[in-house]
Design an enzyme around this catalytic site. Sequence first.
Site, PDB file in Angstrom:
ATOM      1  N   GLU A  53     -65.843  51.516  43.777  1.00 21.13           N
ATOM      2  CA  GLU A  53     -64.989  52.720  43.336  1.00 21.13           C
ATOM      3  C   GLU A  53     -66.007  53.982  43.484  1.00 21.13           C
ATOM      4  O   GLU A  53     -65.346  54.943  43.854  1.00 21.13           O
ATOM      5  CB  GLU A  53     -64.469  52.675  41.939  1.00 21.13           C
ATOM      6  N   GLU A  61     -49.199  41.719  45.687  1.00 18.94           N
ATOM      7  CA  GLU A  61     -50.435  41.994  46.512  1.00 18.94           C
ATOM      8  C   GLU A  61     -51.718  41.422  46.258  1.00 18.94           C
ATOM      9  O   GLU A  61     -52.608  41.626  46.721  1.00 18.94           O
ATOM     10  CB  GLU A  61     -50.520  43.562  45.992  1.00 18.94           C
ATOM     11  N   GLU A  92     -65.859  54.576  46.894  1.00 12.57           N
ATOM     12  CA  GLU A  92     -64.815  55.236  47.634  1.00 12.57           C
ATOM     13  C   GLU A  92     -64.486  56.522  47.040  1.00 12.57           C
ATOM     14  O   GLU A  92     -64.219  57.567  47.877  1.00 12.57           O
ATOM     15  CB  GLU A  92     -63.446  54.180  46.903  1.00 12.57           C
ATOM     16  N   LYS A 110     -51.735  42.779  32.215  1.00 14.75           N
ATOM     17  CA  LYS A 110     -52.509  41.938  33.064  1.00 14.75           C
ATOM     18  C   LYS A 110     -51.645  40.523  33.440  1.00 14.75           C
ATOM     19  O   LYS A 110     -51.926  40.134  34.663  1.00 14.75           O
ATOM     20  CB  LYS A 110     -53.799  41.220  32.447  1.00 14.75           C
ATOM     21  N   GLU A 137     -49.814  42.017  36.252  1.00 15.29           N
ATOM     22  CA  GLU A 137     -50.631  42.409  37.405  1.00 15.29           C
ATOM     23  C   GLU A 137     -50.974  41.089  38.267  1.00 15.29           C
ATOM     24  O   GLU A 137     -50.762  41.173  39.366  1.00 15.29           O
ATOM     25  CB  GLU A 137     -51.878  43.012  36.842  1.00 15.29           C
ATOM     26  N   CYS A 166     -59.269  49.916  26.678  1.00 19.17           N
ATOM     27  CA  CYS A 166     -59.089  48.359  26.527  1.00 19.17           C
ATOM     28  C   CYS A 166     -59.095  48.080  25.016  1.00 19.17           C
ATOM     29  O   CYS A 166     -58.651  46.840  24.643  1.00 19.17           O
ATOM     30  CB  CYS A 166     -59.670  47.562  27.415  1.00 19.17           C
ATOM     31  N   CYS A 223     -57.954  50.737  37.379  1.00 21.96           N
ATOM     32  CA  CYS A 223     -58.363  49.313  36.837  1.00 21.96           C
ATOM     33  C   CYS A 223     -57.120  48.956  35.815  1.00 21.96           C
ATOM     34  O   CYS A 223     -57.104  47.609  35.415  1.00 21.96           O
ATOM     35  CB  CYS A 223     -59.289  49.624  35.976  1.00 21.96           C
ATOM     36  N   SER A 283     -57.127  55.067  43.633  1.00 24.79           N
ATOM     37  CA  SER A 283     -58.167  54.315  44.092  1.00 24.79           C
ATOM     38  C   SER A 283     -57.452  53.124  44.782  1.00 24.79           C
ATOM     39  O   SER A 283     -56.677  52.474  44.251  1.00 24.79           O
ATOM     40  CB  SER A 283     -59.178  54.284  42.967  1.00 24.79           C
TER      41      SER A 283
END
Lengths: 434, 573
Positions: free
Chosen positions: B279, B366, B282, B358, B361, B503, B299, B319
């Site tokens: 990151e 993807e 990037e 999560k 996710e 988190c 994230c 990102s």
Amino acid sequence: MNPVKFRETKIVLKNIHRPHSRRLKTYLKAGGYQALKKVLKGMNPQGVIKEVERSRLVGRGGAAFPTGLKWEFAREAKDIPKYVVCNADEGEPGTFKDKQILEKDPHLLLEGMAICGYAIGARQGNIYIRGEYFQAYRILKEAVKEAEEKGFLGKNILGEDFSFSISLYRGAGAYVCGEETALLDSLEGKKGQSRVKPPFPAFEGFQNKPTVLNNVETLANIPDIILKGAQWFLKIGSQKTPGTKIYCLSGDIQRPGYYELPTGIKLKRLLIDYGKGVKGELKAILPGGVSSSFLTRKDLSVALDWPSVAKRGSQLGSGAIIILNDTHCMVDIARRCAQFFAYESCGKCSPCREGTKRTRELLTNITLGRGELSDLELLCELQEVMYDTSRCGLGQAALNAVRSAILKFRDEFEEHIRERRCRFGICPLGKESS
Amino acid sequence: MINLTIDNQRLRVPEGTTIFEAARKVGIDIPHLCYHEELSIYGACRICVVEVEGMPRLEASCSTPVEEGMRVKTNTSRVRRARKMNIELLLANHPEDCIICNRSQVCELYKLAHDIGVRELKFEKGRKYHYEPDLSSPAIIRDPNKCILCSRCIRVCLEIQAVGVIDFVNRGGKTQVLTAFNKGLNNVECTTCGQCILTCPTGALRGQSAVDEVWEALSHPRKFTVVQPAPAIRGTIGEEFGMKPGSLVSKRLAAALRRLGFDKVFDINFGADLTATEEAHELLERITQKGTLPMFTSCCPAWIKYLEHFYPELIPHLSTCKSPQQMAGAVTKTYYAQKAGLNPRDIFVVSIMPCTAKKFELKRPEMRDSGFQDEDASLTTRELTRMLREVGIDLARIDEEEFDSPLGIYSGAGAIFGVTGGLTEAALRTAYEVATGKRLKNVEFKEVRGFKGIREAEIELNGTKVKVAIAHGLANASLLAEEVKKGNSPYHFIEIMACPGGCVGGGGQPLPTTREVREKRGLSLYREDKRLTLRRAHKNPAVIALYKEYLGKPLSKKAHHLLHTTYTRRSRY
Ligand SMILES: Cc1cc2nc3c(=O)[nH]c(=O)nc-3n(C[C@H](O)[C@H](O)[C@H](O)COP(=O)(O)O)c2cc1C
Ligand code: SF4
Ligand code: SF4
Ligand code: SF4
Ligand code: FES
């Protein structure tokens, strides 16, 4: 009854007997909009409020709160804009008084609202009309248009530096939307549920701005109070809460209807002189609709004003007087009242939402022969807690009728429970359906 | 200042204080249910009632401001009876299956009923409702039968998360909390953040469980099981075993996971180091090559889903880096499989997450760049606790052990990913050193730390002033997103964590998760960072080896294939 005297005591229904009473022309001929003129040409807002305060007018929507004081709170509030909201939701079962004003003398209300707007510094008034009152809505719409055309509403009323417009809103059929804060939420397009109080509407009402919220009948008293003066008003009816009240008589009565009479008239006189007597034997009276407590024959001498009825442990509310004769089973009546509240609770606060549901259940069980004596104590305790802790008036008053029925007609309840018997043959008992 | 007495104690409090808050100041925690300190006042459970001299009825203390000379009684028999009856009324509607309820031991309703002394069910003849639970979401289960209609979930979803997908429908006794047209959480804009679970006082909301699936994998003869706990877990799971909030249990956690039978105990902290490295590169690339700025971090899967629903036009600002969980999963099934001579088909990767999102996710289409679902299952802190308790592993007493190499090696930069601002700090450490070629003297960017909802800082990178902003809680995030949408965002880099505190306050964390608890947990992660000598993500030897042996360099083609992703435009309903 002396017809002349009868007419003399009329304030809010004084015009309704006139042909085409709803038209502006008729209203003007009867002296309409003179009070507004008097106010705009020669009184300052404080003066108007002082006059209303001196008249000791209290709200006719149920809570009997001093109207002048409410106006004064809103006038003093710093925030702007301010609003006048008229409660025309008229939802209490047994009430049909506001309907008469709305349909037969709409300009009286509009004038009252405009005066209120001037007194508190509002430029906008909203009328929240019960959804089922479509006719009233139509008539009001026409009246507002007429008043605007003739310059009694709108910009620079009567050429003075005061502008006031009125918009109409129709409710969607929820009883709770008659409660002032639920009404405001509904008016704002939200779900009609009560708000936390404080803040009270006079400080944070419609769109969280200072708002006077008054009942139709309350506002309809204003023009005469202004025109004839508080002194005149004080001479009518009982001392503490002077003026007149429209009493709505329904149930087992020979001549049901609405009667505008001085406050403090004896219940007995109302029933006999105006209602022409009870059909059958009088058993019980709800003086303020299903959210009030039962009175009985013992209470016939009660004066019909708020403090006097309160002394008898009941509530005059909006004056919906429901008469029951001795053919009714009080357990069944209590169950029906409970049914109404369980259906109408907005569901926000736990005591009312759950309490009304359980009350309906417990009473239904009793009518089905599945009750226990301890249920009666439980219901009375529940009434106390719901009165003590419910968020708005609906839940606070929901069990008034039930509890008073239990206290005053306990034998009937015990009979259902102990003997599984309904002496009127009304309750299904043993039968397996509700 | 206002003078009043509460239970005969005199006190002075600022105007505008409620009776409830005033009582707390003198050590009285008035029983309550719908009140929640981080949400607006709702005033509807009517448990917090008190007696105020001169008032005809009891008053709800949470919604009643103090007044001069007020005399309040919080424990009269009238008050106690009312509270008890209101609880009894709520219980009359409530299933009596506490013993098998997911919330047992941490249920506020249960505790309150017990504390208040409810020992019999008064309305036991009452009818209970049998609503269908909403099982549509991969992350959140709503069981309306246990709902007491306190509106805390509605308020957190709307006020803290600016999502607002649940609300009351119907009236009176038929009132329910539902999604629009009862479509189910999966079919509306729910971000699966799980904040509603944390705020619910009962078992009406809970996470979807992967516990059975993980036990099954563990006992499967051919499966090679790999586990990776997220950065935030080591600062929170101790609470479930009687430790104080903020206790760090990194090495005990490694030991406990090994006891459960996992073949390899790796660490998402490694994945976090990898994310920070990618990151940071990037970001530098976007700055030097005039790419789309500001760049949002990616994230947090709840944030991603939120953006996809509410700001799909801002997808180019995200990102493209996968989250640490997904990077770690993809690397495990490719690089590590190859290195260890394993068939990726046999590898079962489990993450231990602070997070319910999560679960959503890892099922995204993807997320299959290894040729398989990169990450197989994700357990929340609460689910791992359940597994450990089931077999009697006591985190408080177990001896410390190390994580396994190579994917269990981590730096302090990865460790602080679990707290708001941590990702930014980690990325800045790397970005600075990569951009300037110089070594940072002080790796601690104190200016990005803290728990304010939105924070900003400016860091000079090789002559460019880089402006960063950090937001946690989606309502805060939406403020920054609005700026980007309007084109007047001054930032280069914006870190977003959907959950308040980051988190450590995730929807899968132990209960209770309060503001105070979150902050203690967050600070523990900074202690973990400080304890380590390795504090730069890109200096993690395992990360260096991965690039050298497999990926080439950051942002290489292979790195893009495995470690970056694309997003999906989603609609509003
Ligand atoms: C459940 C409930 C229903 C009510 N319904 C009405 C109504 O239909 N019309 C009305 O004027 N007031 C109604 N009220 C009273 C209003 O809340 C409010 O007190 C009144 O409109 C104030 O006006 P007033 O001061 O002029 O009476 C209701 C109150 C409750 C609690
Ligand atoms: S008392 Fe009844 S109607 Fe009023 S807020 Fe409570 S639930 Fe709603
Ligand atoms: S998971 Fe998050 S977004 Fe979904 S309903 Fe709960 S609070 Fe709202
Ligand atoms: S689901 Fe939980 S938080 Fe939401 S209203 Fe019901 S009990 Fe309250
Ligand atoms: S905590 Fe005050 S009413 Fe619910």
